[in-house]
Write a protein that holds these residues in place. Sequence first.
Motif, mmCIF file in Angstrom:
data_model
loop_
_atom_site.group_PDB
_atom_site.id
_atom_site.type_symbol
_atom_site.label_atom_id
_atom_site.label_comp_id
_atom_site.label_asym_id
_atom_site.label_seq_id
_atom_site.Cartn_x
_atom_site.Cartn_y
_atom_site.Cartn_z
ATOM 1 N N GLU A 1 -8.653 -15.418 0.551
ATOM 2 C CA GLU A 1 -8.940 -13.989 0.435
ATOM 3 C C GLU A 1 -9.043 -13.330 1.808
ATOM 4 O OE1 GLU A 1 -12.779 -12.839 -0.975
ATOM 5 O OE2 GLU A 1 -11.906 -11.476 -2.452
ATOM 6 N N GLU A 2 -9.724 -14.002 2.711
ATOM 7 C CA GLU A 2 -9.848 -13.456 4.063
ATOM 8 C C GLU A 2 -8.468 -13.310 4.701
ATOM 9 O OE1 GLU A 2 -11.920 -15.953 6.836
ATOM 10 O OE2 GLU A 2 -11.750 -14.480 8.456
ATOM 11 N N THR B 1 0.836 -1.209 0.000
ATOM 12 C CA THR B 1 0.000 0.000 0.000
ATOM 13 C C THR B 1 0.869 1.257 0.000
ATOM 14 O OG1 THR B 1 -0.136 -0.040 2.405
ATOM 15 C CG2 THR B 1 -1.883 -1.161 1.194
ATOM 16 N N SER C 1 -7.111 0.692 2.089
ATOM 17 C CA SER C 1 -5.796 1.134 2.556
ATOM 18 C C SER C 1 -5.676 2.655 2.648
ATOM 19 C CB SER C 1 -4.695 0.588 1.638
ATOM 20 O OG SER C 1 -4.820 1.121 0.330
ATOM 21 N N ARG D 1 -13.699 3.334 -1.144
ATOM 22 C CA ARG D 1 -13.836 1.970 -1.685
ATOM 23 C C ARG D 1 -12.658 1.069 -1.413
ATOM 24 N NH1 ARG D 1 -17.126 0.333 -5.602
ATOM 25 N NH2 ARG D 1 -15.627 -0.849 -6.794
ATOM 26 N N GLU D 2 -11.499 1.665 -1.162
ATOM 27 C CA GLU D 2 -10.280 0.852 -1.059
ATOM 28 C C GLU D 2 -9.728 1.053 0.346
ATOM 29 O OE1 GLU D 2 -7.101 -0.860 -1.016
ATOM 30 O OE2 GLU D 2 -6.271 0.921 -1.984
ATOM 31 N N MET E 1 -8.597 -5.011 -8.958
ATOM 32 C CA MET E 1 -7.799 -3.957 -8.318
ATOM 33 C C MET E 1 -6.313 -4.308 -8.307
ATOM 34 S SD MET E 1 -9.690 -2.266 -5.059
ATOM 35 C CE MET E 1 -11.028 -1.089 -5.254
ATOM 36 N N ARG F 1 -0.819 -7.611 7.618
ATOM 37 C CA ARG F 1 -0.459 -6.211 7.861
ATOM 38 C C ARG F 1 1.048 -6.055 7.704
ATOM 39 N NH1 ARG F 1 -4.559 -5.358 6.742
ATOM 40 N NH2 ARG F 1 -6.421 -4.738 7.855
ATOM 41 N N LEU G 1 -14.858 -6.024 -1.042
ATOM 42 C CA LEU G 1 -13.716 -5.115 -0.951
ATOM 43 C C LEU G 1 -13.247 -4.911 0.496
ATOM 44 C CD1 LEU G 1 -14.894 -2.456 -3.564
ATOM 45 C CD2 LEU G 1 -13.047 -4.129 -3.831
ATOM 46 N N MET H 1 -13.188 -11.542 1.652
ATOM 47 C CA MET H 1 -14.452 -11.372 2.376
ATOM 48 C C MET H 1 -14.383 -12.098 3.715
ATOM 49 S SD MET H 1 -18.329 -12.227 1.118
ATOM 50 C CE MET H 1 -18.004 -11.904 -0.608
ATOM 51 N N ARG H 2 -14.946 -11.466 4.730
ATOM 52 C CA ARG H 2 -14.963 -12.095 6.057
ATOM 53 C C ARG H 2 -16.162 -13.041 6.177
ATOM 54 N NH1 ARG H 2 -11.934 -8.406 9.147
ATOM 55 N NH2 ARG H 2 -10.297 -7.786 7.727
ATOM 56 N N PRO H 3 -16.022 -14.081 6.985
ATOM 57 C CA PRO H 3 -17.175 -14.971 7.207
ATOM 58 C C PRO H 3 -18.320 -14.204 7.884
ATOM 59 C CG PRO H 3 -15.150 -15.946 8.028
ATOM 60 C CD PRO H 3 -14.836 -14.513 7.701
ATOM 61 N N ARG I 1 -8.973 1.962 -9.511
ATOM 62 C CA ARG I 1 -8.560 0.609 -9.904
ATOM 63 C C ARG I 1 -9.745 -0.338 -10.120
ATOM 64 N NH1 ARG I 1 -4.468 -1.787 -5.985
ATOM 65 N NH2 ARG I 1 -5.945 -1.060 -4.419
ATOM 66 N N ASP I 2 -10.757 0.066 -10.793
ATOM 67 C CA ASP I 2 -11.829 -0.867 -11.146
ATOM 68 C C ASP I 2 -12.607 -0.312 -12.337
ATOM 69 O OD1 ASP I 2 -13.610 1.056 -10.131
ATOM 70 O OD2 ASP I 2 -13.455 0.188 -8.133
ATOM 71 N N MET J 1 -6.428 -10.441 3.359
ATOM 72 C CA MET J 1 -6.871 -9.131 3.858
ATOM 73 C C MET J 1 -6.401 -8.879 5.290
ATOM 74 S SD MET J 1 -10.690 -8.945 2.211
ATOM 75 C CE MET J 1 -11.174 -7.322 2.767
ATOM 76 N N LEU J 2 -6.020 -9.943 5.988
ATOM 77 C CA LEU J 2 -5.601 -9.783 7.389
ATOM 78 C C LEU J 2 -4.089 -9.569 7.522
ATOM 79 C CD1 LEU J 2 -7.854 -12.544 9.002
ATOM 80 C CD2 LEU J 2 -8.079 -10.057 9.255
#
Lengths: 759, 340
Positions: free
Chosen positions: A121-122, A49, B137, B134-135, A274, A128, B49, B1-3, A687-688, A125-126
């Motif tokens: 994916e989850e 990022t 970060s 939307r993003e 993205m 860091r 997202l 995506m989170r559960p 970015r989309d 995203m976690l």
Amino acid sequence: MNEAAPAPKENMGAPLPRVDARLKVTGQAPYPADFAAANVAYGVLATSTIARGSIRALHLDRARAVPGVLDIISAGDVGSIDKPKFGNTGASSIGPLHDTKIFHDGQIIALVVADTFEAAEEAAMLIRADYAEETPSASFDSKGAETEAAAGKSPMFKEDVKAGDFDAAFEAAAVKIDQKYSTPTQHHNPIELFSTTAMWQGDQLTVHEPCQNVTGWKVELARQLKIDPANVRIISSYVGGAFGSKGPMTARTAIVALAARRVGRPVRCVVSRMQSFGTQTYRAETRHRIRMGADRNGKISAFGHEGWEVTSRPDPYVVGGTSATGRMYDYGSVLTHVSIVHADRNTPGYMRSPPETPYVYALENAMDEMAVALGMDPVEFRRVNEPKKEPIGGRPFSSRSLLKCYDQAAEAFGWSRRDAAVGSMRDGDWLVGMGCATAIYPSSVAPCAARIRLTDDGQVRVQCGSHEIGTGVRTVAAQMAAERLAVDIDKVSVEMGDSALPPAPVSGGSISTASVCSAVLKAADAVRAKLFAAAVAEGGPLSGSGNEKLDMQDGKVVAAGGKSAAIADVFKSMQVGAIEEYAEFAPKGSTGQALKKLYAGQPEFHGGEEDKDSVKYAFGAEFVEVRINSYTREIRVPRIVGAFAAGRIMNTRTARSQLMGGMIWGISHALHEATEIDQRHARYVNRDLQDYLVPVNADIKKVDVILVPEVDMEVNPAGVKGLGELGNVGTAAAIASAVYHATGKRIRDLPIRIENLLV
Amino acid sequence: MRPFTYERPVNVQAAVAAASHLAKPLVPPTQSPAQFIGGGTNLADYMKLGVAQPERLVDLNGLDDAGLRRIQVDDKRIVFGALVRMSDAAAHEEVRRRCPLVAESLVLAASGQIRNMATLGGNVLQRTRCEYFRETSWACNKREPGSGCAAMDGFNRQHAVLGGSDQCIATYHGDFAQALIALDASVVVEGQHGSRKIAFADLHRLPGDTPNIETVLGPADIIVAIEVPLGPWSGRSRYLKIRDRESYAFALASAAVALDMDGGTVRHARIALGGVATVPWRAKKAEEALLGKVLNEGAAHAAAEAAFADARPREHNAFKIPLGKSTLVRALLETRDMKV
């Protein structure tokens, strides 16, 4: 006009439907991420990022704790694999996981592998990262951006072309312009997302990935993984849009292959829209300064074109379109100079007509300005400056039908009805503008191999490691084989997109039809020769007929006297079930290493500007009408007409489709597309496909393609000039010209948007 | 995506209960652990997202009340059930005839596929598409209160020139809401304390210091109906949307206009502006400027000037002020010229 299947004119092939049309529209064409791999695990990328600095710490604990996560590969985990190389096959020299340095926004910092896509994916995203952040340089005007002369920095751009004494000629010119132009950052955004599926069987690696260069990738991937290329197979049967983006291999491919080896399962990684902006290539922003001088009759005496292009810190990516713009017209004198500007960005890459799209845009917008300055009709201005020879090296054009293109397009468009006075044409509240520009693309070709098998039932199988990226190359290869072997197209099957097939060059530079058809032609002729020899041999069905007078018609070998023999009878006399011929084609003037390099995945690209005897280009002329609302200034394009000449047209349907798609992209280039960069952070913002605008159906009204007959057997044995990248060259300049005509506003920076035209 | 967990209650009371169960005091509905889902065209996108991370999805599509899916039209009003799809409302003959503005605002939004899915109740609660929102970060006060606003000095071409604060300049992108606020619509809401009616003009909150709080709704409130009163202005009404491409794009500027004319003179004007403001935006000063005036170019320009008198541009969105004015001028003149 505007027919899906235009009637063939001289030197044009039949408008046969694509051999894979039904598969594609019914969703049955298997794209690489559709391949059903057993026991597949899913990979998802985590990306940076920040655009410049280094990773101080990567926190993976929360990601590892997600149920189903199998492995996470991050900086330092890539073990013994080699870093990517920048070049024709490799997108960038940046090995994102080889160290902790961050070179650009969206750089891969980890690959998470899990049992399910959702878990991967989850977990991704976690993740860091703690960064040691440095102030990045985003683009041309950023502090810290480094400019250098491009010539000699990349094998793709050897020198700044020049001719005569530009300074003196420009100084002396009666009418002159000196203007700056720019084009924005663009990303290809093919609808098919980027993906890699890697699977090992022992030491054999198979990779399914949308790709424009399976042979090159096989060799480069083997190099990175330090394995024998014979153990690597790249399969890319269908590609859902490429436009250059799937030409060079990116770092992801080897990382996914490594992950598959580590987890002992096939791994599939589909990159999100993205993330594709930072992990793939793109068309970098360019700037231009054009100086042009002419006498009062419109004869150009001086043309100066300076270009600047953004690239990454480590890689000297350059497109250098001055080699085409410098040869376009009869200038008298030419002076060019291209610079690259290194910033903290991912490495750019090929995107449909990489050099010509930005550079010819600048030239053609300048030509229109010059015509205005001279008070000349822009078509007439081009006619006055039509060259007999290209001005740099004094070589003739192998063929040049530009003025024919102008004549036919102008006629179809109704250019004579244009009132030249700015702002003079109106339709109610809408300002009407009309403009035109030239399209040019070098006609290049490369070595290529193909194998053809003919069986006694008249079935033909063509094998060639080229790529169906939507151009219709499967169809035209089938047409070439069907024509030479005189069988119905339904009897021809074509296999492509697999590195296990005879090697073909990268599907880029509009070389595929010329290269593939030249190789297929050669292989088919070898099959014919075998059939003919057997037919006239003693005991053959045409025994006694002269070999040299034979031909094939309707699935038969036919002798000059009218005697004929069915293929099955020739096979019977040969006592074989199949004839199979393997052919290697190398363009005229190739080096002795040409075929060896083809197998090594580094085919010699025989450029249209390289030959000593002539330069080879396809040309076109495009005319557009724009409408601009007098209150709110939105810009619409109700119609566009393009006429193009490109040697032999293999298939008028697929050719029209390519050119039409190109012109539509040209409209997009002019009015819609731009990747926006946050200048403070050197990060992509839109970015989309919500914010990265391309035209929708409602924007595209009437698009007419005129195919202008042209015969040129100098370009290659097939007589084909590539046209896949011709249609989108010049369109943006034609629109800028029309916008000027409607409003009196000369817009030099793309895209042209409402805000540029508000009073 | 989170559960997340998913449930599909069969009536409004059960849906309210399912959401209120997880509701936390002081947490605005957009950040509540339980989220209602209608068409999902906005929420599912934001879940993918990581912008929305609900623990529980309460699906409203199983609610048994037929009124939620009905459009009722009489001489005084149009009542839309909240689960009516955008495409059905846009195609409704009576809606199109009696109040073109409403139908046009719907049909010019999104794409055919999205309009087939999206519900009217969800539509008015759609969240901004600000690139920095939307993003995840980027710094964003709306998504993560107190983190800052990356758009303020970033790339802000699509951002609002009206109704912004130091904390947030994200545009409210909806089109239908402009029609509703112009026409003095109201929403009927079911919540923990029963049913209530809220004027549409009171539904959305300016970002101020709390851009994360977008409406006056509570976390268990469900919009069940939207009421649009009809009047002499309804027939002479239209929605003009100006955008970068012909379809499937948010407004750079739009104008919802309804006029009650006495010959060439404006008896009553209703105006809202889209694409330029942080919330659905009623342009009352522009309306007042037109009252009793002959509607010509001059009067239209004067109204447009009044509408944008308080506009505040940032680096890339200054063009929205002249564009917004031109859009309103054009919309007023075109509405005037409608054959009703």
